[in-house]
Design an enzyme around this catalytic site. Sequence first.
Site, PDB file in Angstrom:
ATOM      1  N   SER A   1      38.698  45.122  32.871  1.00 30.47           N
ATOM      2  CA  SER A   1      40.086  44.947  33.289  1.00 30.47           C
ATOM      3  C   SER A   1      40.682  43.810  32.475  1.00 30.47           C
ATOM      4  O   SER A   1      40.333  42.643  32.676  1.00 30.47           O
ATOM      5  CB  SER A   1      40.168  44.634  34.787  1.00 30.47           C
ATOM      6  OG  SER A   1      39.769  45.743  35.541  1.00 30.47           O
TER       7      SER A   1
ATOM      8  N   LYS B   1      45.789  49.951  36.081  1.00 29.11           N
ATOM      9  CA  LYS B   1      44.874  49.085  36.827  1.00 29.11           C
ATOM     10  C   LYS B   1      45.630  47.921  37.456  1.00 29.11           C
ATOM     11  O   LYS B   1      45.358  47.520  38.596  1.00 29.11           O
ATOM     12  CB  LYS B   1      43.761  48.572  35.912  1.00 29.11           C
ATOM     13  CG  LYS B   1      42.791  47.584  36.590  1.00 29.11           C
ATOM     14  CD  LYS B   1      42.089  48.212  37.792  1.00 29.11           C
ATOM     15  CE  LYS B   1      41.257  47.185  38.579  1.00 29.11           C
ATOM     16  NZ  LYS B   1      40.029  46.775  37.903  1.00 29.11           N
TER      17      LYS B   1
ATOM     18  N   LYS C   1      42.742  36.564  38.359  1.00 28.86           N
ATOM     19  CA  LYS C   1      42.986  36.940  36.955  1.00 28.86           C
ATOM     20  C   LYS C   1      43.895  38.164  36.891  1.00 28.86           C
ATOM     21  O   LYS C   1      44.864  38.209  36.116  1.00 28.86           O
ATOM     22  CB  LYS C   1      41.646  37.256  36.264  1.00 28.86           C
ATOM     23  CG  LYS C   1      41.772  37.781  34.837  1.00 28.86           C
ATOM     24  CD  LYS C   1      40.582  38.630  34.433  1.00 28.86           C
ATOM     25  CE  LYS C   1      40.588  39.984  35.126  1.00 28.86           C
ATOM     26  NZ  LYS C   1      39.517  40.877  34.656  1.00 28.86           N
TER      27      LYS C   1
END
Length: 289
Positions: free
Chosen positions: A95, A169, A237
């Site tokens: 990711s 995502k 993050k």
Amino acid sequence: MITIGFIGTGLMGLPMAKNILKSGFKLKAFNRSIEKAEPLKEFGAEISKTISDVVKDSDFVITMLTDDSAVDVITSSSDFLDNLKSGSTVIDMSSVKPTTATKHGTNLKSKNVNYLDAPVSGGTIGAEEASLAIMVGGEQSIFDKSEKILKAMGNPTLVGPIGSGQVSKLANQIVVGVTIGAVAEAITLCEKAGADPNKLIKALSGGWADSKILQTHGKRMIDKDFSPKGKTYTHLKDMNNILECANSYNTHLPISNLVKEMYKTLVDNGHGNTDHSSLYNEIERINKK
């Protein structure tokens, strides 16, 4: 036989690689801490000791790494780039930022290497059960050639050109992060008001408020079990990447910004390695002020 090089056998990568092997593919595995790749031996994997070895002669190279910097270090190294087979395909399932995906896709294309960005959702349970949601960015023809490998790990969907998998995502993580916050508030309200939160989850089952997050993360909150499945610092993050991506399109996401600040406080207070359902603890902290 198709050979797959797999880089990154951590919490997610190990079961993902295992499921590829169970589907009958030949796989070489590399991890910076070699002992984390060793369990794959019993499923038929070859354990590589270097990046050069895991990449060399592989028809597909899958990376499953922690963040942008880890992906950059590996995929920009001469050990990686100089040993890629012409016409092979790199699938980054980490990711990372959409801009990171497009950067590596462009770089690899100049070397006659195909590229897909294919981040996943479903956590360690999805990785173990080969039921991951896999969001893919890239060309249709490359996706078609890679689909059987991806299906060994879950349910892949091509959502657009390179970078689109990472955008999807981020959208996924908006829904997950905001929903974890909503579930944390719902559990907290029940606990404070004397209603049974376990029975709340049962009562909401099948209704509009039901979800995997309510059923799974809600139970973790009730049990105060925050052993890491998906880590808080990882979700922070993701929330930072969400807001950076949104800002690049002059788009404001106020709820995502609030959730990001809550995850930041958790990490700043030393809870970065707890499960992301520990957002419940931040609700608790706020109520103790």
